[in-house]
Design a protein around this motif. Structure first.
Motif, PDB file in Angstrom:
ATOM      1  N   GLU A   1      34.063 -85.250 -22.254  1.00 33.23           N
ATOM      2  CA  GLU A   1      35.421 -84.942 -21.820  1.00 33.23           C
ATOM      3  C   GLU A   1      36.411 -85.351 -22.899  1.00 33.23           C
ATOM      4  O   GLU A   1      36.059 -86.078 -23.842  1.00 33.23           O
ATOM      5  CB  GLU A   1      35.738 -85.666 -20.509  1.00 33.23           C
ATOM      6  N   MET A   2      37.631 -84.872 -22.758  1.00 34.71           N
ATOM      7  CA  MET A   2      38.688 -85.243 -23.682  1.00 34.71           C
ATOM      8  C   MET A   2      39.227 -86.630 -23.326  1.00 34.71           C
ATOM      9  O   MET A   2      39.155 -87.056 -22.166  1.00 34.71           O
ATOM     10  CB  MET A   2      39.828 -84.217 -23.634  1.00 34.71           C
ATOM     11  N   PRO A   3      39.766 -87.344 -24.312  1.00 41.40           N
ATOM     12  CA  PRO A   3      40.420 -88.616 -23.994  1.00 41.40           C
ATOM     13  C   PRO A   3      41.585 -88.396 -23.032  1.00 41.40           C
ATOM     14  O   PRO A   3      42.137 -87.291 -22.950  1.00 41.40           O
ATOM     15  CB  PRO A   3      40.924 -89.100 -25.364  1.00 41.40           C
ATOM     16  N   PRO A   4      41.967 -89.412 -22.282  1.00 43.64           N
ATOM     17  CA  PRO A   4      43.094 -89.267 -21.345  1.00 43.64           C
ATOM     18  C   PRO A   4      44.346 -88.735 -22.048  1.00 43.64           C
ATOM     19  O   PRO A   4      44.699 -89.190 -23.140  1.00 43.64           O
ATOM     20  CB  PRO A   4      43.304 -90.696 -20.825  1.00 43.64           C
TER      21      PRO A   4
ATOM     22  N   MET B   1      31.477 -90.489 -18.103  1.00 37.69           N
ATOM     23  CA  MET B   1      31.102 -89.386 -18.995  1.00 37.69           C
ATOM     24  C   MET B   1      31.529 -89.717 -20.420  1.00 37.69           C
ATOM     25  O   MET B   1      32.624 -90.253 -20.627  1.00 37.69           O
ATOM     26  CB  MET B   1      31.773 -88.091 -18.531  1.00 37.69           C
ATOM     27  N   PRO B   2      30.701 -89.397 -21.431  1.00 33.68           N
ATOM     28  CA  PRO B   2      31.102 -89.648 -22.817  1.00 33.68           C
ATOM     29  C   PRO B   2      32.392 -88.911 -23.164  1.00 33.68           C
ATOM     30  O   PRO B   2      32.696 -87.854 -22.603  1.00 33.68           O
ATOM     31  CB  PRO B   2      29.917 -89.108 -23.619  1.00 33.68           C
ATOM     32  N   THR B   3      33.136 -89.478 -24.112  1.00 31.61           N
ATOM     33  CA  THR B   3      34.436 -88.936 -24.486  1.00 31.61           C
ATOM     34  C   THR B   3      34.419 -88.449 -25.928  1.00 31.61           C
ATOM     35  O   THR B   3      33.854 -89.118 -26.803  1.00 31.61           O
ATOM     36  CB  THR B   3      35.534 -90.009 -24.320  1.00 31.61           C
ATOM     37  N   CYS B   4      35.030 -87.313 -26.175  1.00 33.20           N
ATOM     38  CA  CYS B   4      35.164 -86.810 -27.536  1.00 33.20           C
ATOM     39  C   CYS B   4      36.081 -87.723 -28.352  1.00 33.20           C
ATOM     40  O   CYS B   4      36.989 -88.364 -27.807  1.00 33.20           O
ATOM     41  CB  CYS B   4      35.751 -85.404 -27.528  1.00 33.20           C
ATOM     42  N   LEU B   5      35.839 -87.761 -29.638  1.00 31.57           N
ATOM     43  CA  LEU B   5      36.739 -88.435 -30.563  1.00 31.57           C
ATOM     44  C   LEU B   5      37.709 -87.399 -31.120  1.00 31.57           C
ATOM     45  O   LEU B   5      37.297 -86.324 -31.548  1.00 31.57           O
ATOM     46  CB  LEU B   5      35.951 -89.089 -31.694  1.00 31.57           C
ATOM     47  N   VAL B   6      39.000 -87.745 -31.115  1.00 35.34           N
ATOM     48  CA  VAL B   6      40.028 -86.812 -31.562  1.00 35.34           C
ATOM     49  C   VAL B   6      40.847 -87.467 -32.667  1.00 35.34           C
ATOM     50  O   VAL B   6      41.361 -88.581 -32.495  1.00 35.34           O
ATOM     51  CB  VAL B   6      40.941 -86.395 -30.387  1.00 35.34           C
ATOM     52  N   HIS B   7      40.959 -86.795 -33.803  1.00 35.35           N
ATOM     53  CA  HIS B   7      41.714 -87.305 -34.957  1.00 35.35           C
ATOM     54  C   HIS B   7      42.840 -86.337 -35.287  1.00 35.35           C
ATOM     55  O   HIS B   7      42.603 -85.146 -35.492  1.00 35.35           O
ATOM     56  CB  HIS B   7      40.803 -87.456 -36.178  1.00 35.35           C
TER      57      HIS B   7
ATOM     58  N   GLN C   1      44.293 -81.001 -34.636  1.00 33.69           N
ATOM     59  CA  GLN C   1      43.432 -82.145 -34.352  1.00 33.69           C
ATOM     60  C   GLN C   1      41.960 -81.790 -34.553  1.00 33.69           C
ATOM     61  O   GLN C   1      41.522 -80.690 -34.200  1.00 33.69           O
ATOM     62  CB  GLN C   1      43.644 -82.618 -32.912  1.00 33.69           C
ATOM     63  N   LEU C   2      41.226 -82.747 -35.134  1.00 28.89           N
ATOM     64  CA  LEU C   2      39.775 -82.633 -35.237  1.00 28.89           C
ATOM     65  C   LEU C   2      39.150 -83.211 -33.977  1.00 28.89           C
ATOM     66  O   LEU C   2      39.456 -84.344 -33.588  1.00 28.89           O
ATOM     67  CB  LEU C   2      39.264 -83.407 -36.455  1.00 28.89           C
ATOM     68  N   VAL C   3      38.280 -82.447 -33.340  1.00 27.89           N
ATOM     69  CA  VAL C   3      37.601 -82.880 -32.124  1.00 27.89           C
ATOM     70  C   VAL C   3      36.116 -83.023 -32.429  1.00 27.89           C
ATOM     71  O   VAL C   3      35.481 -82.063 -32.885  1.00 27.89           O
ATOM     72  CB  VAL C   3      37.818 -81.874 -30.981  1.00 27.89           C
ATOM     73  N   PHE C   4      35.565 -84.212 -32.197  1.00 28.62           N
ATOM     74  CA  PHE C   4      34.145 -84.470 -32.414  1.00 28.62           C
ATOM     75  C   PHE C   4      33.449 -84.735 -31.086  1.00 28.62           C
ATOM     76  O   PHE C   4      33.857 -85.635 -30.327  1.00 28.62           O
ATOM     77  CB  PHE C   4      33.932 -85.682 -33.318  1.00 28.62           C
TER      78      PHE C   4
END
Length: 450
Positions: free
Chosen positions: A80-83, A1-7, A140-143
């Motif tokens: 989904e969110m990163p691990p 599943m694709p993963t969101c980018l979190v900064h 955190q920014l979630v993309f």
């Protein structure tokens, strides 16, 4: 599943620091935990610039509108969110359901006057969110992975650059004191009518509300800041409206939460004012906890919500893990219960909403008859009051409030509502005072700004 980018960004306990940068943008919305110390307040969530905006069409049913919302979530795509990252929103829907969205679910009379021109629902489909976790002390920014890289870069630059001086705000001021739309005589007559219905077996409890209004000028965001400081609550929110107005909510009440398929609702029913000193305050809290009337009101709504959850939850999974708990806020003590369940395998969060909206704690029991009586006796429609502000993400995670303690700033008028559950032994004078007490801190705060 694709993963969101979190900064990661510098942690901010006050969401106004980051929301200030986007609050004039189309679709700007803040879901606000109130303060890290507020009960159940953990996450602030804000976003703007939705990829699409959805509102129900003329004559469109609630089920048909929710089907369109599902299509939009599916088009955005699962992510989904990163691990190791636990955040409540991976991209999806943010918006509101007005109380009168219930007319798209159930057949109801149309006696109450619609003088606000407030839409039944508006949702934006958002590809990003800025989320502050007050437990972990992170912002955190979630993309969502579908958000274009150029837009991700623009947003990252927007929030990483020094914020500088706050944008100048037009001072908020009321142009006259708040006035109620129901005088005491009419209020007493309405309570008497409800009790006649109860005595005849039509219903057990009806939530009856009055509206307070005042003309205003200036920036509603300044008003929200003052209200938030005076009355922090865990399900607050601010939604910029296209016409320059805003929806301001200082709600203490969760409607429905879905996480990992587990459902929770936390109805409030039962109220006492805070005391003038520590001794009186403790006394008032004990009076509420021991009140047979307030406990009976609460139990009626718990039973109603058990039934509502039973429509979409796995058979045998509905439980009441908390009954008659005390929650205290700057202006009032409340009795709060919890009802939980597990979504059935063929149901989702939108099915849950469709089966339970509007919330039983702000209608009465049985729900449909109570809503018919509300429409008969309240002179005007409720608009956003007792509706819901919510998020629903692409994973099916959802949290929603019941929009009590909420105000609508629109067309130069600010509206606020106060109400309560009426039962057979309600005294109209006490109910009238309770409806004022619940919102007095909001009204007084705004009157002091003038």
């Amino acid at each position: 599943m694709p993963t969101c980018l979190v900064h990661g960004l510098p942690y901010q306990a006050d969401p106004a620091v980051y929301f200030q940068a986007v609050r004039h943008a189309p679709g700007a919305m803040l879901l606000d935990a109130g303060r890290p110390v507020a009960a159940r307040g953990r996450f602030d969530l804000l976003s703007a610039w939705p990829l699409a905006e959805l509102a129900p069409g003329q004559g469109e049913s609630g089920a048909a509108f929710f089907a369109r919302l599902r299509e939009q979530l599916a088009a955005l795509g699962l992510a989904e969110m990163p691990p190791g990252v636990e955040l409540p929103f991976a991209g999806g829907l943010l918006g509101y359901l007005a109380y009168d969205f219930g007319r798209r679910i159930e057949a109801l009379p149309e006696q109450a006057r619609d003088d606000l021109g407030f839409g039944d629902a508006v949702f934006g489909l958002y590809g990003w969110a800025l989320i502050s976790d007050h437990q972990a002390r992170t912002s955190q920014l979630v993309f969502h992975p579908a958000l274009p890289a150029a837009e991700q870069a623009r947003l990252l630059a927007l929030f990483e650059q020094p914020s500088g001086e706050p944008q100048e705000q037009a001072p908020f001021a009321l142009l006259a004191p708040f006035r109620a739309n129901i005088d005491q005589q009419r209020y007493a007559e309405a309570i008497g009518r409800i009790q006649t219905y109860i005595a005849s077996g039509d219903c057990y409890q009806v939530n009856y509300a009055q509206r307070f209004q005042a003309p205003y000028q200036g920036d509603a965001w300044q008003a929200y800041g003052a209200l938030r400081a005076a009355c922090p609550t865990p399900f607050s929110g601010y939604l910029s409206l296209p016409d320059g107005g805003a929806l301001l909510s200082l709600s203490p009440e969760r409607f429905m939460r879905v996480s990992g398929g587990q459902v929770e609702t936390r109805p409030i029913k039962g109220t006492q004012p805070r005391g003038r000193d520590e001794r009186e305050d403790a006394h008032n809290a004990q009076v509420l906890l021991a009140s047979p009337k307030d406990r009976a009101e609460n139990l009626m709504i718990v039973d109603l919500l058990r039934n509502d959850l039973g429509r979409t939850c796995r058979i045998g999974s509905v439980r009441v893990p908390e009954l008659f708990a005390l929650e205290s806020y700057p202006n009032v003590h409340h009795l709060v219960s919890a009802v939980t369940g597990e979504l059935a395998v063929d149901k989702d969060a939108l099915d849950l909403l469709l089966g339970a909206f509007p919330g039983g704690s702000i209608t009465g029991a049985p729900k449909i008859r109570a809503m018919q009586i509300i429409d008969e006796l309240e002179p005007t429609r409720r608009g956003p009051y007792c509706g819901s502000l919510l998020y629903l993400d692409v994973r099916g995670e959802m949290d929603s409030s019941i929009a009590i303690r909420s105000l609508l700033a629109k067309d130069g008028v600010i509206s606020c509502w106060g109400g309560g559950g009426i039962v057979a032994d309600s005294a109209w004078q006490a109910e009238y005072q309770e409806s004022v007490t619940k919102v007095q801190v909001l009204l007084s705060t705004l009157e002091r700004l003038s």
